[in-house]
Design a protein around this motif. Structure first.
Motif, PDB file in Angstrom:
ATOM      1  N   SER A   1       9.670  19.181   8.236  1.00 27.05           N
ATOM      2  CA  SER A   1       9.343  18.554   9.462  1.00 27.05           C
ATOM      3  C   SER A   1       8.844  17.113   9.384  1.00 27.05           C
ATOM      4  CB  SER A   1       8.735  19.564  10.393  1.00 27.05           C
ATOM      5  OG  SER A   1       7.315  19.521   9.840  1.00 27.05           O
ATOM      6  N   ASP A   2       7.871  16.759   8.496  1.00 20.57           N
ATOM      7  CA  ASP A   2       7.303  15.848   8.313  1.00 20.57           C
ATOM      8  C   ASP A   2       8.027  14.448   7.635  1.00 20.57           C
ATOM      9  OD1 ASP A   2       6.308  16.455   6.154  1.00 20.57           O
ATOM     10  OD2 ASP A   2       4.195  16.525   6.720  1.00 20.57           O
ATOM     11  N   ASN A   3       8.887  15.030   6.825  1.00 24.06           N
ATOM     12  CA  ASN A   3       9.502  13.840   6.227  1.00 24.06           C
ATOM     13  C   ASN A   3      11.099  13.805   6.513  1.00 24.06           C
ATOM     14  OD1 ASN A   3      10.718  15.912   4.810  1.00 24.06           O
ATOM     15  ND2 ASN A   3      10.074  15.298   2.630  1.00 24.06           N
ATOM     16  N   GLY A   4      11.397  14.281   7.473  1.00 23.42           N
ATOM     17  CA  GLY A   4      12.838  14.186   7.651  1.00 23.42           C
ATOM     18  C   GLY A   4      13.570  13.249   8.482  1.00 23.42           C
ATOM     19  N   ILE A   5      12.683  12.394   8.822  1.00 23.67           N
ATOM     20  CA  ILE A   5      13.345  11.224   9.794  1.00 23.67           C
ATOM     21  C   ILE A   5      13.932  10.299   8.735  1.00 23.67           C
ATOM     22  CG2 ILE A   5      12.961   9.053  11.089  1.00 23.67           C
ATOM     23  CD1 ILE A   5      10.482  10.509  12.191  1.00 23.67           C
ATOM     24  N   ALA A   6      15.287   9.952   8.790  1.00 20.82           N
ATOM     25  CA  ALA A   6      15.931   8.847   7.718  1.00 20.82           C
ATOM     26  C   ALA A   6      15.755   7.358   8.379  1.00 20.82           C
ATOM     27  CB  ALA A   6      17.398   9.118   7.421  1.00 20.82           C
ATOM     28  N   ILE A   7      15.891   6.447   7.319  1.00 21.91           N
ATOM     29  CA  ILE A   7      15.623   5.202   7.946  1.00 21.91           C
ATOM     30  C   ILE A   7      16.892   4.709   8.558  1.00 21.91           C
ATOM     31  CG2 ILE A   7      15.640   2.627   7.123  1.00 21.91           C
ATOM     32  CD1 ILE A   7      13.697   3.792   4.956  1.00 21.91           C
ATOM     33  N   THR A   8      16.981   4.437   9.692  1.00 25.34           N
ATOM     34  CA  THR A   8      18.242   3.724  10.499  1.00 25.34           C
ATOM     35  C   THR A   8      18.169   2.240  10.777  1.00 25.34           C
ATOM     36  OG1 THR A   8      17.629   4.697  12.413  1.00 25.34           O
ATOM     37  CG2 THR A   8      18.760   6.033  11.183  1.00 25.34           C
ATOM     38  N   ASP A   9      18.865   1.863  11.602  1.00 25.07           N
ATOM     39  CA  ASP A   9      18.975   0.396  12.182  1.00 25.07           C
ATOM     40  C   ASP A   9      17.524  -0.226  12.853  1.00 25.07           C
ATOM     41  OD1 ASP A   9      21.318  -0.118  11.090  1.00 25.07           O
ATOM     42  OD2 ASP A   9      22.298   0.171  12.954  1.00 25.07           O
ATOM     43  N   ASN A  10      16.815   0.671  13.594  1.00 23.96           N
ATOM     44  CA  ASN A  10      15.803   0.194  14.225  1.00 23.96           C
ATOM     45  C   ASN A  10      14.469   0.847  13.587  1.00 23.96           C
ATOM     46  OD1 ASN A  10      16.935  -1.696  15.894  1.00 23.96           O
ATOM     47  ND2 ASN A  10      17.860   0.033  16.955  1.00 23.96           N
ATOM     48  N   SER A  11      14.551   1.489  12.396  1.00 22.80           N
ATOM     49  CA  SER A  11      13.346   1.994  12.129  1.00 22.80           C
ATOM     50  C   SER A  11      12.230   1.039  11.711  1.00 22.80           C
ATOM     51  CB  SER A  11      13.591   2.978  10.694  1.00 22.80           C
ATOM     52  OG  SER A  11      14.609   3.897  10.971  1.00 22.80           O
ATOM     53  N   ALA A  12      10.998   1.625  11.924  1.00 22.83           N
ATOM     54  CA  ALA A  12       9.868   0.940  11.319  1.00 22.83           C
ATOM     55  C   ALA A  12       9.303   1.700  10.033  1.00 22.83           C
ATOM     56  CB  ALA A  12       8.564   0.952  12.284  1.00 22.83           C
ATOM     57  N   VAL A  13       9.352   0.780   8.893  1.00 19.52           N
ATOM     58  CA  VAL A  13       9.302   1.514   7.827  1.00 19.52           C
ATOM     59  C   VAL A  13       7.885   0.949   6.943  1.00 19.52           C
ATOM     60  CG1 VAL A  13      10.134   1.702   5.363  1.00 19.52           C
ATOM     61  CG2 VAL A  13      11.613   1.796   7.275  1.00 19.52           C
ATOM     62  N   ILE A  14       7.281   1.811   6.329  1.00 20.54           N
ATOM     63  CA  ILE A  14       6.178   1.506   5.466  1.00 20.54           C
ATOM     64  C   ILE A  14       6.450   1.930   4.182  1.00 20.54           C
ATOM     65  CG2 ILE A  14       3.398   1.633   5.186  1.00 20.54           C
ATOM     66  CD1 ILE A  14       3.139   2.446   8.024  1.00 20.54           C
ATOM     67  N   LEU A  15       6.518   0.885   3.159  1.00 18.55           N
ATOM     68  CA  LEU A  15       6.602   1.342   1.784  1.00 18.55           C
ATOM     69  C   LEU A  15       6.024   0.607   0.657  1.00 18.55           C
ATOM     70  CD1 LEU A  15       8.569  -1.250   0.861  1.00 18.55           C
ATOM     71  CD2 LEU A  15      10.179  -0.192   2.312  1.00 18.55           C
ATOM     72  N   HIS A  16       5.857   1.223  -0.361  1.00 17.95           N
ATOM     73  CA  HIS A  16       5.464   0.457  -1.601  1.00 17.95           C
ATOM     74  C   HIS A  16       6.695  -0.286  -2.369  1.00 17.95           C
ATOM     75  CE1 HIS A  16       1.138   0.655  -1.846  1.00 17.95           C
ATOM     76  NE2 HIS A  16       1.055   1.959  -1.725  1.00 17.95           N
ATOM     77  N   PHE A  17       6.296  -1.346  -2.994  1.00 17.61           N
ATOM     78  CA  PHE A  17       7.760  -1.801  -3.690  1.00 17.61           C
ATOM     79  C   PHE A  17       6.980  -2.505  -4.832  1.00 17.61           C
ATOM     80  CE2 PHE A  17       6.949  -5.493  -1.082  1.00 17.61           C
ATOM     81  CZ  PHE A  17       6.993  -6.532  -1.976  1.00 17.61           C
ATOM     82  N   ASP A  18       7.781  -2.305  -6.128  1.00 20.67           N
ATOM     83  CA  ASP A  18       7.533  -3.098  -7.267  1.00 20.67           C
ATOM     84  C   ASP A  18       8.639  -4.025  -7.704  1.00 20.67           C
ATOM     85  OD1 ASP A  18       4.837  -1.865  -8.228  1.00 20.67           O
ATOM     86  OD2 ASP A  18       6.319  -0.125  -8.175  1.00 20.67           O
ATOM     87  N   LEU A  19       8.467  -5.171  -7.653  1.00 16.33           N
ATOM     88  CA  LEU A  19       9.731  -6.227  -7.851  1.00 16.33           C
ATOM     89  C   LEU A  19       9.687  -6.614  -9.141  1.00 16.33           C
ATOM     90  CD1 LEU A  19      11.985  -7.961  -6.551  1.00 16.33           C
ATOM     91  CD2 LEU A  19      10.084  -9.408  -5.684  1.00 16.33           C
TER      92      LEU A  19
END
Length: 152
Positions: A7-25
């Motif tokens: 239930s707490d990880n079920g939201i998929a990223i869509t067009d207007n999602s606010a996203v917090i993420l870690h990234f390695d570039l």
């Protein structure tokens, strides 16, 4: 056996999602270019606000909290190609006398609106200093490794 986390990880990223993420570039050769993990400060972004390229957004779309993904972006989909109009020749007298001007040095240049724009010293020849205001990763194919922390 039921999955209590669904239930707490079920939201998929869509067009207007606010996203917090870690990234390695990294660059294609594996050279580290940037990481949010260095200072443990995840990036926050809003899909569709124009701050990300459409291709980058396409790579994130559908991911959910906890997902990890690696994707490679061509220069046009990441930081663009270098623009020759962003390279300036500045008279050495514009720099303070005690400033050490070395090729590869990145320094901030004050803009009329008070903001600072980073520029890379490309060469110093006589009284002329060549400053490149293109993004340091312009023209590079980059590899993003992302980990989604939160989706709203």
């Amino acid at each position: 056996m039921s999955d209590t986390n669904s239930s707490d990880n079920g939201i998929a990223i869509t067009d207007n999602s606010a996203v917090i993420l870690h990234f390695d570039l990294t660059l294609e050769d594996g050279t580290a270019a940037d990481s949010t993990r260095v200072h443990d400060k995840p990036a926050k972004m809003v899909m569709g606000d124009g701050s990300l390229t459409p291709n980058f957004e396409d790579c994130l779309r559908g991911l959910k909290k906890g997902d990890k993904k690696a994707f490679t972006l061509a220069p046009e989909d990441a930081f663009g190609q270098p623009n020759p109009d962003n390279i300036y020749h500045v008279d050495k007298s514009k720099f303070s006398a005690d400033m050490e001007l070395q090729e590869g040095t990145i320094m901030g240049f004050s803009q009329p609106d008070g903001s600072e724009l980073p520029g890379i010293i490309r060469s110093v020849a006589g009284h002329s200093v060549t400053v490149d205001f293109n993004h340091p990763l312009a023209g590079q194919t980059v590899v993003f490794n992302v980990e989604i922390i939160e989706v709203k």
